[in-house]
Every structure is written in structure tokens, then in C-alpha cells.
Write an enzyme that holds these catalytic residues in place. Structure first.
Site, PDB file in Angstrom:
ATOM      1  N   THR A   1     -88.291-118.932 -33.356  1.00  0.00           N
ATOM      2  CA  THR A   1     -89.352-117.709 -34.245  1.00  0.00           C
ATOM      3  C   THR A   1     -89.977-116.327 -33.463  1.00  0.00           C
ATOM      4  OG1 THR A   1     -91.260-117.327 -34.846  1.00  0.00           O
ATOM      5  CG2 THR A   1     -90.535-120.105 -33.402  1.00  0.00           C
ATOM      6  N   GLY A   2     -90.289-115.466 -33.822  1.00  0.00           N
ATOM      7  CA  GLY A   2     -91.100-114.036 -33.337  1.00  0.00           C
ATOM      8  C   GLY A   2     -90.656-113.125 -33.883  1.00  0.00           C
TER       9      GLY A   2
ATOM     10  N   GLY B   1     -88.545-110.287 -34.789  1.00  0.00           N
ATOM     11  CA  GLY B   1     -87.570-110.324 -35.125  1.00  0.00           C
ATOM     12  C   GLY B   1     -86.687-109.349 -34.004  1.00  0.00           C
TER      13      GLY B   1
ATOM     14  N   ARG C   1     -86.463-104.308 -44.709  1.00  0.00           N
ATOM     15  CA  ARG C   1     -86.251-104.484 -43.735  1.00  0.00           C
ATOM     16  C   ARG C   1     -85.889-105.988 -42.852  1.00  0.00           C
ATOM     17  NH1 ARG C   1     -88.717-109.486 -40.434  1.00  0.00           N
ATOM     18  NH2 ARG C   1     -88.977-108.503 -37.931  1.00  0.00           N
ATOM     19  N   VAL C   2     -85.040-106.049 -42.409  1.00  0.00           N
ATOM     20  CA  VAL C   2     -83.850-107.564 -42.087  1.00  0.00           C
ATOM     21  C   VAL C   2     -84.264-108.237 -40.905  1.00  0.00           C
ATOM     22  CG1 VAL C   2     -82.277-108.704 -42.241  1.00  0.00           C
ATOM     23  CG2 VAL C   2     -82.506-106.297 -43.880  1.00  0.00           C
ATOM     24  N   GLY C   3     -85.340-109.393 -40.840  1.00  0.00           N
ATOM     25  CA  GLY C   3     -85.263-109.951 -39.002  1.00  0.00           C
ATOM     26  C   GLY C   3     -84.497-110.792 -38.855  1.00  0.00           C
ATOM     27  N   ASP C   4     -84.372-111.408 -38.280  1.00  0.00           N
ATOM     28  CA  ASP C   4     -84.101-112.199 -37.081  1.00  0.00           C
ATOM     29  C   ASP C   4     -83.020-113.051 -37.863  1.00  0.00           C
ATOM     30  OD1 ASP C   4     -86.099-113.138 -36.468  1.00  0.00           O
ATOM     31  OD2 ASP C   4     -85.117-114.250 -34.810  1.00  0.00           O
TER      32      ASP C   4
ATOM     33  N   THR D   1     -93.757-118.605 -39.414  1.00  0.00           N
ATOM     34  CA  THR D   1     -91.822-119.017 -40.023  1.00  0.00           C
ATOM     35  C   THR D   1     -91.489-120.426 -39.412  1.00  0.00           C
ATOM     36  OG1 THR D   1     -90.860-116.675 -39.169  1.00  0.00           O
ATOM     37  CG2 THR D   1     -89.608-118.328 -38.789  1.00  0.00           C
TER      38      THR D   1
END
Ligand code: ASP
Length: 352
Positions: free
Chosen positions: A264-265, A267, A241-244, A213
Site C-alpha cells: 500500500t502506498g 502506487g 489512471r492505473v495504480g500498482d 487500500t
């Protein structure tokens, strides 16, 4: 001055060890020298955090990472040096990394469980808390540019999927065939993830699902802050799916009252811990320094919950952080009066 809080850092390490996580056992935060008391302007970037180790790296690949990080830094810095805005600078830096297949953003994004690429991006302007984000876009070459258009040209903050692409069609944005995002390496990562899943039935354990990311934070000559983050998400992610990253406050946040953060990581943990906003909020409400706040959130709170990753930040005084609880994070900074600095592993210094 950027000073790592010894107590907080030590506590974070202990927590990490107790949890059996894989924290870096090194000075994960930048020590930009005792004389450093904030940059008049500059930017800090990341290209993803995770289990990035020397054993898994070739010299050629390492050189490519350093070169591309530096190219992104220079693209952003040039704008800041000429008096341009923090927002223009973070967009320019992120576009360079979206176009570089090494990173999990734009070209080179990871694959979903259906074998598609669904991209997320967000921007935030520290001047007025204006923000824009997109999630699940499949044909926009540079999703970070679309996130900015959402912020500037719509009354909304977040557009998803087809709606985001319909919105994009009103503007002169480069649209590509979904194949543009394909890379052999990410495709193979999906195959490995799906094979492992058949055996383990656990889809979220492998950190290499998400490395790459990209994000940037900047402070311009007017003291304005901005943040931008862009990602393909996590390999084998499912069903919309929606991440952070596109969740304002989780992966991306900027306020001139405190700081600008890009994370980053993994999410899901960044969403639950509202990581980017939490760092800024600690500065605003507890009077912590940027580094103290980042250490508390990344090295303690996040690890307490089992979340791995890192964050880059710059604050209202031009102080910076690059904090990670993983063995590595592609990262760099370019601050007024200094040379560009890039690093990969947790044990690398800050270049001064
Ligand atoms: N945070 C991103 C996500 O969960 C992945 C990453 O940062 O590598 O979508």
C-alpha cells in the site's frame, strides 16, 4: 526468526531523513519475539499506509479500525484453521475490508477527478504463479472476487473497465449501483484535493489521497502462499489512471518459492520499483530473509525514490513482515498458536 536488520533499518532511516520524507522513526517492522521461527499457518493484513497520527484520530475511530481489522483477520484465520486454502483466506479477509466504508476499497473507495469510483484488485496464488486482476471497475461490489474469477475462469491476467464488467456478467457476482461506493468523507477529500490543486497545481503531494487500500497475505496448512489487494486508488486520480495494485509484481505477488506480498502506498513508485516482486526476488536470488528484503525495498530503495507506503508479507517458512516508511499503517496478523494482533501507528509493538 523475524529479526529486523539493524543495519538496513538504520540506513533506511538515514536515507529517509536525508530525503526529507516522513518515515516512521519507530520500529516499523514486527518484532514477533525471539522465539518465533515461523507460523505453521496464518495471515497478515493491511488497511492502508500514510500519515496516520494520533492527533488526527478519535478513540471511537481507532476502536472501529481495530475491530474491523480483527474481523478481517478472523474471517481469514477461520478458513486456515479448518484446513482451507491460503487463497480462500485472503479473499475472505479482503471482502470484510471492502465492505467496511473505513477503507479505500469497495465501499468507501476514493473518488477520481471526475467524481466517480474506479476500483482495482488483484490476487496471486503462490503454488503456480497464477494471477488475476481488474482495473477501473465501477459496479462490482467486491472487486477482489472478480480478480479471482479472472485468474480461475479466463486465460488472461488483467481485465480493464467495461471489459472487466462484461466478463463479470457471466458469473453470479454482486453488481451494485455506483452510488454504493459513495461516502461523504471520501467526497469531501476530493473537494479538498481539487481546491488545493487549484492553488498548488500539484496533484500528488497529499498523502491522505490514498490511505485505506486493503490487502492480505496468507500461508495455509499445506504451506501454500497467496496474496490479495484491493483499492479505490488515489483521490483525484485522472483519465483511467492505473495504480500498482492490479499490476502483478508491483502491489501484489506470491510465490511458494519465497513469499507473498501485498503493498500500500503511492502506487506510481511501487510500479517503478516493482516492489512486491522485488522483495520476493531478493529472497530467492540473494538469500535474504523476508524482513531483510522488505527493509531493503521499503525503507531504502523506495524511499530513495521518494515513494511512501508499506507492505505486509508472509514467507514459505511462515515468517512475516509488516514494514512501513510512513507514520502509520492499519495492519494486523493472526498466526497459528497466537492471538490476533492489530496496530495502527508505526511505534506500536507486535502484541507479544
Ligand atoms: N497503492 C494504491 C494506488 O496507488 C493506493 C494505496 O495503497 O493507498 O492506487
Amino acid at each position: 526468526m523475524v529479526r529486523r536488520s539493524g543495519l538496513l533499518a538504520a540506513t533506511g532511516m538515514v536515507v529517509a531523513i536525508l530525503l526529507g520524507c516522513e518515515p516512521t522513526d519507530t520500529n516499523a517492522s514486527p518484532d514477533v519475539g525471539p522465539e518465533f521461527d515461523g507460523a505453521e499457518y496464518g495471515l497478515v493484513i493491511h488497511g492502508g499506509a500514510g500519515t496516520i497520527t494520533r492527533e488526527d484520530m478519535t478513540d471511537e475511530r481507532e476502536a472501529r479500525y481495530h475491530a474491523s481489522l480483527e474481523e478481517a483477520l478472523r474471517a481469514g484465520y477461520e478458513i486456515l484453521e479448518q484446513g482451507g486454502s491460503a487463497m480462500d483466506a485472503v479473499i475472505a479477509a479482503v471482502v470484510v475490508m471492502e465492505d467496511e466504508p473505513l477503507y479505500n476499497a469497495g465501499r468507501g473507495s476514493v473518488f477520481t477527478s471526475e467524481g466517480t469510483n474506479e476500483l482495482d484488485a488483484a490476487v496471486m496464488d503462490g503454488r503456480d504463479l497464477d494471477a488475476g486482476a481488474v482495473t477501473g471497475v465501477t459496479r462490482i461490489k467486491n472487486p477482489i472476487k472478480l480478480a479471482r474469477l479472472v485468474m480461475e475462469e479466463s486465460p488472461h491476467v488483467l481485465f480493464a473497465g467495461d471489459g472487466a464488467e462484461t466478463f463479470a456478467s457471466q458469473f453470479d457476482l454482486e453488481v451494485v449501483d455506483p452510488d454504493w461506493f459513495y461516502t461523504e468523507e471520501r467526497w469531501e477529500a476530493l473537494q479538498r484535493a481539487q481546491e488545493r490543486e487549484e492553488v498548488t497545481l500539484s496533484w500528488h503531494e497529499e498523502e491522505d489521497r490514498m490511505i485505506g487500500t486493503v490487502g492480505a497475505v496468507a500461508r495455509d496448512q499445506n504451506g501454500n502462499l497467496a496474496a490479495a489487494t484491493s483499492t479505490g486508488g488515489m483521490t483525484n486520480k485522472r483519465f483511467g489512471r492505473v495504480g500498482d495494485v492490479p499490476i502483478i509484481g508491483a502491489g501484489t505477488y506470491a510465490s511458494n518459492a519465497s513469499c507473498a506480498i501485498s503493498t500500500t502506498g503511492h502506487g506510481e513508485y511501487f510500479i517503478r520499483n516493482v516492489v512486491a516482486r522485488e522483495i520476493c526476488a531478493r529472497m530467492e536470488h540473494r538469500g535474504e530473509s523476508l524482513q531483510e528484503a522488505a527493509d531493503a525495498v521499503i525503507l531504502e530503495q523506495l524511499l530513495d525514490h521518494g515513494g511512501s507506503g508499506g507492505a505486509v508479507g508472509i514467507d514459505r517458512d511462515g515468517m512475516i513482515t509488516m514494514t512501513l516508511n510512513t507514520p502509520g499503517m492499519y495492519r494486523g496478523h493472526y498466526l497459528a498458536g497466537a492471538e490476533p494482533f492489530t496496530a495502527i501507528y508505526g511505534d506500536e509493538g507486535d502484541g507479544r
